[in-house]
Design a protein around this motif. Structure first.
Motif, PDB file in Angstrom:
ATOM      1  N   LEU A 139      -4.497  -0.894   4.110  1.00  0.00           N
ATOM      2  CA  LEU A 139      -3.961  -0.078   5.197  1.00  0.00           C
ATOM      3  C   LEU A 139      -3.926  -0.859   6.516  1.00  0.00           C
ATOM      4  CD1 LEU A 139      -5.675   3.384   4.541  1.00  0.00           C
ATOM      5  CD2 LEU A 139      -3.255   2.805   4.258  1.00  0.00           C
ATOM      6  N   GLY A 140      -4.864  -1.802   6.676  1.00  0.00           N
ATOM      7  CA  GLY A 140      -4.859  -2.618   7.888  1.00  0.00           C
ATOM      8  C   GLY A 140      -3.956  -3.822   7.789  1.00  0.00           C
ATOM      9  N   ILE A 141      -3.976  -4.493   6.625  1.00  0.00           N
ATOM     10  CA  ILE A 141      -3.219  -5.739   6.479  1.00  0.00           C
ATOM     11  C   ILE A 141      -1.720  -5.483   6.409  1.00  0.00           C
ATOM     12  CG2 ILE A 141      -2.723  -7.609   4.842  1.00  0.00           C
ATOM     13  CD1 ILE A 141      -5.656  -7.889   4.334  1.00  0.00           C
ATOM     14  N   PHE A 142      -1.301  -4.418   5.730  1.00  0.00           N
ATOM     15  CA  PHE A 142       0.144  -4.180   5.562  1.00  0.00           C
ATOM     16  C   PHE A 142       0.880  -4.082   6.903  1.00  0.00           C
ATOM     17  CE2 PHE A 142       3.680  -1.151   5.282  1.00  0.00           C
ATOM     18  CZ  PHE A 142       4.533  -1.865   4.442  1.00  0.00           C
ATOM     19  N   PRO A 143       0.475  -3.184   7.822  1.00  0.00           N
ATOM     20  CA  PRO A 143       1.201  -3.139   9.109  1.00  0.00           C
ATOM     21  C   PRO A 143       1.004  -4.386   9.954  1.00  0.00           C
ATOM     22  CG  PRO A 143      -0.702  -1.684   9.156  1.00  0.00           C
ATOM     23  CD  PRO A 143      -0.557  -2.145   7.742  1.00  0.00           C
TER      24      PRO A 143
END
Length: 207
Positions: A139-143
């Motif tokens: 959830l943090g790395i994708f955006p």
């Protein structure tokens, strides 16, 4: 015998590790410190097992009052880090930098993604399950990766593949460590640490 600064974790010896070292340069000697640190990082990057290194300058973070420099170094495993910490190259680099430093070094070893998501201060709790860490990490790395590609995609397009990957992954680690992960931990604290309870100080037991 291990050196005092060595950091290893027996349960993570086969996994990549990060070493975060925070130092403060003497006032008026920032230029000398930065030049010598660039040489130090170059030597570390050429060392077997080092996956990359980056110097974060004061003011590069949200806290503009911070005067600390942060050196972030990645190694393929704890053994590679231990070899680097015992090396002549590291000793020589530290000796050249020492005259321009103020105060002691603050060193922190990080192994695995779970250390991005620590229990709140004053709470006794084990690390969350790996599947929760994996989900929140995504959830943090994708955006973060998406925004970096939007902002830097055209600029980095002419670069060779390896330097492009090195820069992007290093930026992701820095942004996740100091920005995204702490915010996600705060937002998702009840889900990550559902059984976390403030520790209660108990007095000495009666004999």
């Amino acid at each position: 015998m291990k050196t005092p600064n060595a950091w290893t974790m027996s349960d993570a010896s086969a996994h990549p590790v990060l070493l975060l070292v925070s130092r403060r340069a003497k006032a008026g000697h920032e230029a000398e410190f930065e030049w010598l640190m660039a040489e130090f990082i170059h030597a570390a990057e050429a060392f077997p097992g080092c996956l990359g290194a980056q110097l974060v300058h004061p003011g590069d973070e949200e806290d503009v009052e911070d005067t600390l420099y942060h050196a972030l170094m990645a190694f393929k495993d704890a053994q590679s880090l231990d070899v680097w910490q015992k090396s002549a190259e590291r000793s020589a680099g530290l000796a050249s930098i020492e005259p321009y430093l103020e105060g002691p070094a603050v060193m922190r070893g990080i192994s695995g993604l779970a250390h991005w998501f620590q229990a709140p201060a004053g709470v006794k709790q084990t690390q969350p399950p790996r599947w929760k860490v994996a989900l929140v990490t995504w959830l943090g790395i994708f955006p973060t990766v998406y925004l970096l590609f939007l902002e830097l995609g055209e600029v980095l397009a002419p670069w060779p593949l390896l330097p492009r990957i090195f820069l992007l992954t290093m930026l992701v680690v820095i942004i996740m460590t100091w920005g995204v992960a702490p915010q996600l931990t705060r937002l998702l604290k009840p889900w990550l640490f559902p059984s976390a309870k403030p520790s209660v100080h108990k007095g000495p037991e009666r004999p």
